[in-house]
Scaffold this motif. Sequence first.
Motif, PDB file in Angstrom:
ATOM      1  N   ALA A 120       0.841  -1.201   0.000  1.00 31.80           N
ATOM      2  CA  ALA A 120       0.000   0.000   0.000  1.00 31.80           C
ATOM      3  C   ALA A 120       0.874   1.246   0.000  1.00 31.80           C
ATOM      4  N   ARG A 121       0.338   2.311  -0.574  1.00 26.66           N
ATOM      5  CA  ARG A 121       1.022   3.598  -0.526  1.00 26.66           C
ATOM      6  C   ARG A 121      -0.021   4.703  -0.418  1.00 26.66           C
ATOM      7  N   LEU A 122       0.391   5.811   0.186  1.00 25.85           N
ATOM      8  CA  LEU A 122      -0.492   6.951   0.407  1.00 25.85           C
ATOM      9  C   LEU A 122       0.003   8.125  -0.428  1.00 25.85           C
ATOM     10  N   LEU A 123      -0.911   8.724  -1.164  1.00 23.67           N
ATOM     11  CA  LEU A 123      -0.573   9.856  -2.026  1.00 23.67           C
ATOM     12  C   LEU A 123      -1.216  11.118  -1.454  1.00 23.67           C
ATOM     13  N   THR A 124      -0.372  11.971  -0.882  1.00 23.52           N
ATOM     14  CA  THR A 124      -0.862  13.212  -0.291  1.00 23.52           C
ATOM     15  C   THR A 124      -1.524  14.090  -1.350  1.00 23.52           C
ATOM     16  N   GLN A 125      -2.655  14.683  -0.968  1.00 21.43           N
ATOM     17  CA  GLN A 125      -3.386  15.571  -1.869  1.00 21.43           C
ATOM     18  C   GLN A 125      -3.403  16.978  -1.275  1.00 21.43           C
ATOM     19  N   THR A 126      -2.893  17.928  -2.042  1.00 24.71           N
ATOM     20  CA  THR A 126      -2.822  19.313  -1.595  1.00 24.71           C
ATOM     21  C   THR A 126      -3.632  20.194  -2.543  1.00 24.71           C
ATOM     22  N   SER A 127      -3.647  21.478  -2.253  1.00 29.00           N
ATOM     23  CA  SER A 127      -4.360  22.418  -3.120  1.00 29.00           C
ATOM     24  C   SER A 127      -3.699  22.534  -4.485  1.00 29.00           C
ATOM     25  N   GLU A 128      -2.463  22.045  -4.602  1.00 31.63           N
ATOM     26  CA  GLU A 128      -1.741  22.131  -5.871  1.00 31.63           C
ATOM     27  C   GLU A 128      -1.690  20.807  -6.620  1.00 31.63           C
ATOM     28  N   GLY A 129      -2.263  19.754  -6.046  1.00 26.27           N
ATOM     29  CA  GLY A 129      -2.264  18.478  -6.743  1.00 26.27           C
ATOM     30  C   GLY A 129      -1.916  17.314  -5.834  1.00 26.27           C
ATOM     31  N   GLN A 130      -1.677  16.160  -6.456  1.00 23.61           N
ATOM     32  CA  GLN A 130      -1.415  14.922  -5.725  1.00 23.61           C
ATOM     33  C   GLN A 130       0.061  14.550  -5.823  1.00 23.61           C
ATOM     34  N   LEU A 131       0.575  13.928  -4.766  1.00 26.21           N
ATOM     35  CA  LEU A 131       1.967  13.484  -4.746  1.00 26.21           C
ATOM     36  C   LEU A 131       2.250  12.533  -5.904  1.00 26.21           C
TER      37      LEU A 131
END
Length: 262
Positions: A120-131
């Motif tokens: 599994a992996r987690l992709l951080t989501q910010t106001s500028e997009g996803q990791l």
Amino acid sequence: LSLSYALEARVGAAAFAERDDSGSFCPSGLLVSALGPQDTAFVLTAGTDLDFVEVGGAALLDDEIVRIDAFDPATLSGTLARGCVDTVPASHAAGARLWFLDDETAVDPTEYAPSVTVQARLLTQTSEGQLDPALAAVDSLVTAQRQGRPYPPGLFRIGGTSYPASVTGDVVLSWAHRDRRLQADQLIDTAQGSIGPESGTTYSARLLRADTQAVLVSQTGIAGTTATLSTTYVGDVIAELWSVRDGLDSHQRWRHTFSHAI
């Protein structure tokens, strides 16, 4: 600014697939002082989002699930109820992170077979997009039928006391029943009395030499809430107690070391 994260998972060499696109970051903090298995008061440092901690909610401390019975965000101090759900109280070092879970999680709804390694992996989501997925760390977990295992017993006692330093003569263990079905929507801590037990649950207990881990005496198939273990061995021993149902042991077991004399 990190807003949320997406959870992706896979088995083997398959491509990662998104399982949840709205994972939430939970509040957390580090223990200022170590906690023993009977300690309930704690103080945190280096906290994140601790204003959002909810009293009565679940938290994770190493591999132990606890209930938050009190918390003051001004002093970062609070009170825990220990050994909830399918865990038992354990010792925790200063600096261990306390994660205030509640509903701040991401869920993979896939039903996996036992003994499957899931990545599994987690992709951080910010106001500028996803990791970028190539930059995300990958964790692995081997499925172990945790959801179907019986809960470990609660209210564990040796000779009527908690965590004795020494015992002379027979080692008398006692405990309280637990029931994963009846407790599914509750955070029952280890100090509460018997619930259930779930149909088909029995208990196993044993004494081991602390130096060699050799089994001195054991009992299985116990239906009640007490067991008497007798040994002529003199020295440090380990008492273990766990639940069994349909061939599955409880996810965690009680384990306490003490000096034994005859």
